[in-house]
Design an enzyme around this catalytic site. Structure first.
Site, short mmCIF file in Angstrom:
data_model
loop_
_atom_site.label_atom_id
_atom_site.label_comp_id
_atom_site.label_asym_id
_atom_site.label_seq_id
_atom_site.Cartn_x
_atom_site.Cartn_y
_atom_site.Cartn_z
N TYR B 42 28.75 30.05 8.81
CA TYR B 42 28.20 28.78 8.18
C TYR B 42 28.87 27.53 8.68
O TYR B 42 30.14 27.74 8.77
CB TYR B 42 28.28 28.86 6.76
CG TYR B 42 27.53 30.09 6.02
CD1 TYR B 42 26.08 30.13 5.86
CD2 TYR B 42 28.25 31.01 5.20
CE1 TYR B 42 25.54 31.08 5.27
CE2 TYR B 42 27.33 32.03 4.82
CZ TYR B 42 26.11 32.04 4.60
OH TYR B 42 25.35 32.94 4.06
N HIS B 198 23.17 26.62 -5.12
CA HIS B 198 23.61 27.17 -4.01
C HIS B 198 24.58 28.52 -4.75
O HIS B 198 25.11 29.08 -3.58
CB HIS B 198 24.52 26.54 -2.95
CG HIS B 198 23.71 25.34 -2.09
ND1 HIS B 198 23.71 24.22 -2.49
CD2 HIS B 198 22.86 25.68 -1.16
CE1 HIS B 198 22.83 23.71 -1.47
NE2 HIS B 198 22.21 24.72 -0.98
N ARG B 228 19.90 19.05 9.50
CA ARG B 228 20.55 20.30 10.10
C ARG B 228 19.45 21.54 10.21
O ARG B 228 18.44 21.47 9.88
CB ARG B 228 21.67 20.85 9.07
CG ARG B 228 21.06 21.18 7.82
CD ARG B 228 22.15 21.49 6.81
NE ARG B 228 23.00 22.81 7.06
CZ ARG B 228 22.80 23.97 6.55
NH1 ARG B 228 21.72 23.89 5.68
NH2 ARG B 228 23.22 24.95 7.00
N ASN B 230 18.93 25.89 9.74
CA ASN B 230 19.39 26.64 9.04
C ASN B 230 18.34 27.90 9.43
O ASN B 230 17.34 27.69 10.38
CB ASN B 230 19.27 26.94 7.43
CG ASN B 230 19.89 27.93 6.71
OD1 ASN B 230 20.55 28.72 7.41
ND2 ASN B 230 19.78 28.06 5.61
N GLU B 270 14.60 26.82 9.91
CA GLU B 270 14.30 25.65 8.97
C GLU B 270 15.02 24.56 9.51
O GLU B 270 16.24 24.48 9.93
CB GLU B 270 15.24 26.23 7.71
CG GLU B 270 14.67 27.13 6.83
CD GLU B 270 15.16 27.35 5.58
OE1 GLU B 270 14.95 28.29 4.74
OE2 GLU B 270 16.12 26.63 5.26
N TYR B 321 22.86 39.13 3.11
CA TYR B 321 22.27 38.03 2.02
C TYR B 321 21.06 37.59 2.72
O TYR B 321 19.84 37.18 2.18
CB TYR B 321 23.37 36.84 2.08
CG TYR B 321 22.52 35.61 1.59
CD1 TYR B 321 22.25 35.65 -0.01
CD2 TYR B 321 22.37 34.58 2.07
CE1 TYR B 321 22.00 34.63 -0.44
CE2 TYR B 321 21.64 33.65 1.50
CZ TYR B 321 21.60 33.67 0.09
OH TYR B 321 21.09 32.25 -0.62
N LYS B 322 20.84 37.56 4.25
CA LYS B 322 19.71 37.19 4.73
C LYS B 322 18.58 38.01 4.74
O LYS B 322 17.54 37.92 5.38
CB LYS B 322 20.00 36.54 6.20
CG LYS B 322 20.58 35.31 6.28
CD LYS B 322 21.00 35.09 7.54
CE LYS B 322 21.85 33.64 7.80
NZ LYS B 322 21.25 32.35 7.40
#
Lengths: 204, 351
Positions: B42, B198, B228, B230, B270, B321-322
Site C-alpha cells: 500500500y 476504510h 491513483r 488500485n 481501478e 483481504y483481496k
C-alpha cells in the site's frame, strides 16, 4: 499525533463515561445494567436534579433488574418510563426528542444495541452530536445487518451467526455503520456452502 | 502507432451469465497497468490527473472505451435488481448537478463525435449518440430529467462514482452510484467518514496511509484533478462483485484450475480519480474498472513477468483481504512461464 489502536474498530463509535453537565433538561436512556449508571450518578447529584429530567429504561431481564427498577423509582423523576425492549421504547424516545427544547442533554448507557439505536433516533431528530453522551455497560452482543438481504439480527453473541431473515451464515465484520446502528454481516461460506464453521460465543 | 479508443467499435458483450466480455488487443495495451515495480505494498500513490499519451487510458480525463455501451447495460440490470446501489443523502443534490456538468462537458469536449452539450442559459441539450439519448432539460430543475442528476449522468458513465462531502476536516461518503465495486457496500458505508469506510482494510491504517491520503485529498483544487490506481483480482469478468451478491458469485472463486486460469482469472484495475466540484465544494471520486485476463497480460511480456513477481511476494494479509487465496498459486504457476528472471524496465508501461 496519536497512532490508531490495533484493537480499535475505526468505524465504531468511541464510548465514554456519562458526566452530567449544565442543561435545561436531561434525558437518560438505559437498558439492563445501564440503569446502574444512572443510580451511581444520582448519588452525587442534587436531590431535585431529576425533577427536570426524563428516564427511559429498558428492562429485558426482569428477574435480575428489580433492584435497579426500585432505585430508579426512588429518584422522584416525574417522567420515568420502563419498557420491555428497545424497539418498544423507541416511539417514546422519538416523541421525547422531537419535543425537546434547546439545551437538552441526552445520556445513553447500556448495550451497544441500545446505544446505536438511540443514537440513530437522536440523529434523526436533529440532535447535535455534542448534546449526546454514551457509556457502554453490560452485554457485548452485536446488532448485525446482513449485507445480502439487509435484515437486522439483534443480540448476536456468536461468530459466525445466522441471519434471522434469509438464514445465511454470517461472518460478523469489525465494520460498524452509525446509520444502520449495526455491524456488517457477510456470508462466511459462500465459496463452499458445505463448509459450516462452528459458532463461537465471543460477544456475550 | 497508438490506436485511440475512438477508432474501435463498441462491443456487444456481457459481464454475467455467459461472460462474453473480451478486450481487443488495442484495449489491452491502453490499460492502466498498476504495478510500477516487481512488488506491491500500500502507498499513497497519488499523482495529478493530466491528459496523457494517446493510446493510454489517460488520453481523456474521463475515459470512454469499447466496453462503454455494454457496461451501461450491465449497470441498468444491477439497478433494476437492487436500487440501493444508487443513493444520495438530501444535502447532496447540488453536488449531483456539479457531477452532471463535469461529466457532460468533459465528454462533449473529448469525444465530440459521440457526445454533445449545447447550453443556452439554464436550458441544456445533451446528446449521447452511443446510447441513443437526446435530452433537453433545465440545469438545476430535477423535474426536467428522468432521474436525479447524479443518477442520470452516472447511468451514462463507466465506473463507480462516490461523491464526498467535505466538513469538519474530513470527507463523508454522502452519495454514490456503485454497481462495479470490489466487495464494498455503498448502502452500508453511506454517511461514513474517510477513516470509517476504510476501517476493514488491513495494514494501511497502521502505516498512516489514510491520514496522508486524506490530507492530500482535502488539498485538491478545482481544475487540478488527481488520480491513483488500485487493484484486485476477479474470477470471470464480473463487474458486479458486490458484497450484496457475494453468496451468488463467491462459489466462482473456487472454479480456477490450471486449465482455465488464463481466460477465467482477471487482474481488476481501478483507476480512481478525484475532482473538486465548483458549487458544492464536494469531491467527486470516480472508480473506473479495467479487466485484463491472465492471457491478456501474457501478450505484454513485461506485465506477465511483473504480475508473476507481485503475486509471489504479496504479503499474506493483503492476499487474503483481496480474496486471492483460492487461486494465487495457480496464477503464479501459469505466469511463471513468462518470467525469465531478468530485471524489468522501470515504470508501468510496456517496453
Amino acid at each position: 499525533m496519536s497512532q490508531p489502536d490495533d484493537s480499535a474498530i475505526l468505524s465504531r463509535p468511541r464510548y465514554g463515561t456519562l458526566s452530567p453537565v449544565e442543561a435545561n433538561f436531561h434525558v437518560f436512556v438505559a437498558d439492563d445494567s445501564g440503569g446502574e449508571t444512572i443510580l451511581s450518578l444520582a448519588q452525587s447529584l442534587p436531590d431535585d436534579f431529576f425533577n427536570n429530567a426524563e428516564i427511559i429504561y429498558v428492562n429485558t431481564d426482569s428477574e435480575n433488574n428489580q433492584s435497579v427498577i426500585d432505585g430508579l423509582e426512588a429518584l422522584g423523576c416525574p417522567r420515568l418510563y420502563i419498557g420491555p425492549s428497545i424497539a418498544a421504547a423507541l416511539p417514546r424516545l422519538r416523541t421525547s426528542l422531537d419535543r425537546m427544547r434547546m439545551g437538552t442533554q441526552v445520556y445513553l448507557s447500556g448495550s451497544e444495541s441500545l446505544l446505536g439505536m438511540a443514537t440513530m433516533t437522536a440523529m434523526e431528530a436533529g440532535l447535535d452530536h455534542q448534546a449526546l453522551q454514551t457509556e457502554h455497560r453490560g452485554s457485548l452482543a452485536r446488532r448485525v445487518q446482513c449485507v445480502h438481504c439487509k435484515g437486522i439480527t439483534e443480540n448476536v453473541t456468536t461468530q459466525p451467526a445466522d441471519c434471522d431473515h434469509c438464514g445465511l451464515l454470517l461472518f460478523v465484520r469489525d465494520h460498524y455503520s452509525r446509520r444502520a446502528a449495526a455491524f456488517q454481516g457477510v456470508n462466511i461460506n459462500a465459496e463452499d456452502p458445505s463448509d459450516v464453521p462452528a459458532k463461537e460465543e465471543i460477544y456475550s | 502507432m497508438a490506436t485511440s479508443a475512438k477508432d474501435l467499435p463498441f462491443r456487444e458483450e456481457t459481464f454475467r451469465d455467459d461472460f462474453t466480455f473480451k478486450n481487443s488487443p488495442e484495449t489491452v495495451l491502453r490499460a492502466p497497468f498498476p504495478f510500477d515495480k516487481d512488488s506491491y505494498m500500500y502507498a499513497v500513490n497519488m499523482e495529478l490527473h493530466r491528459d496523457g499519451r494517446p493510446g493510454t487510458a489517460y488520453e481523456a480525463p474521463i475515459d470512454v472505451d469499447e466496453h462503454y455501451v455494454s457496461e451501461m447495460k450491465d449497470r441498468a440490470l444491477v439497478l433494476d435488481e437492487d436500487p440501493l446501489r444508487y443513493q444520495s443523502l438530501p444535502h447532496m443534490t447540488l453536488a449531483g448537478w456539479d457531477t452532471l456538468e463535469l461529466l457532460m462537458t468533459c465528454k462533449a469536449e473529448t469525444y465530440p463525435e459521440w457526445f454533445s452539450l449545447t447550453r443556452d442559459g439554464d436550458n441544456w441539450h445533451w446528446v449521447n449518440r452511443p446510447m441513443g439519448i437526446d435530452q433537453h432539460f433545465v440545469f438545476g430543475d430535477e423535474s426536467t430529467l428522468p432521474y436525479a442528476p447524479l443518477e442520470y449522468i452516472t447511468r451514462q458513465a463507466q465506473g463507480d462514482f462516490c461523491v464526498l462531502d467535505e466538513r469538519d476536516g474530513n470527507l463523508w461518503m454522502d452519495a454514490g452510484m456503485v454497481t462495479t465495486q470490489a466487495d464494498w457496500s455503498l448502502d452500508f458505508d453511506i454517511g461514513m467518514n474517510f477513516f470509517e469506510w476504510h476501517a476493514p482494510v488491513p495494514l494501511a491504517h497502521e502505516k498512516g496511509i489514510f491520514k496522508r491520503a486524506l490530507k492530500y485529498l482535502l488539498s485538491i483544487q478545482q481544475g487540478n484533478p488527481a488520480r491513483r490506481l488500485n487493484w484486485t483480482m476477479t474470477v470471470n469478468p464480473r463487474l458486479d462483485t458486490s458484497p450484496e451478491n457475494y453468496h451468488i458469485w463467491g462459489p466462482e472463486n473456487t472454479h480456477i484450475t490450471p486449465e482455465n486460469v488464463a481466460d477465467k482469472l482477471f487482474l481488476r484495475i481501478e483507476l480512481q480519480s478525484f475532482w473538486r466540484l465548483p458549487r458544492s465544494n464536494a469531491l467527486l471520486f470516480p472508480i473506473r474498472c479495467y479487466f485484463l485476463s491472465m492471457r491478456d497480460l501474457s501478450t505484454v511480456p513485461k506485465w506477465a513477468t511483473r504480475m508473476h513477481r507481485v503475486l509471489q511476494t504479496l504479503p499474506p494479509e493483503i492476499a487474503s483481504y483481496k480474496g486471492l487465496d483460492n487461486y494465487r498459486e495457480i496464477a503464479i504457476n501459469w505466469l511463471s512461464q513468462f518470467d525469465d528472471g531478468k530485471p524489468t524496465s522501470e515504470g508501468p508501461h510496456p517496453d
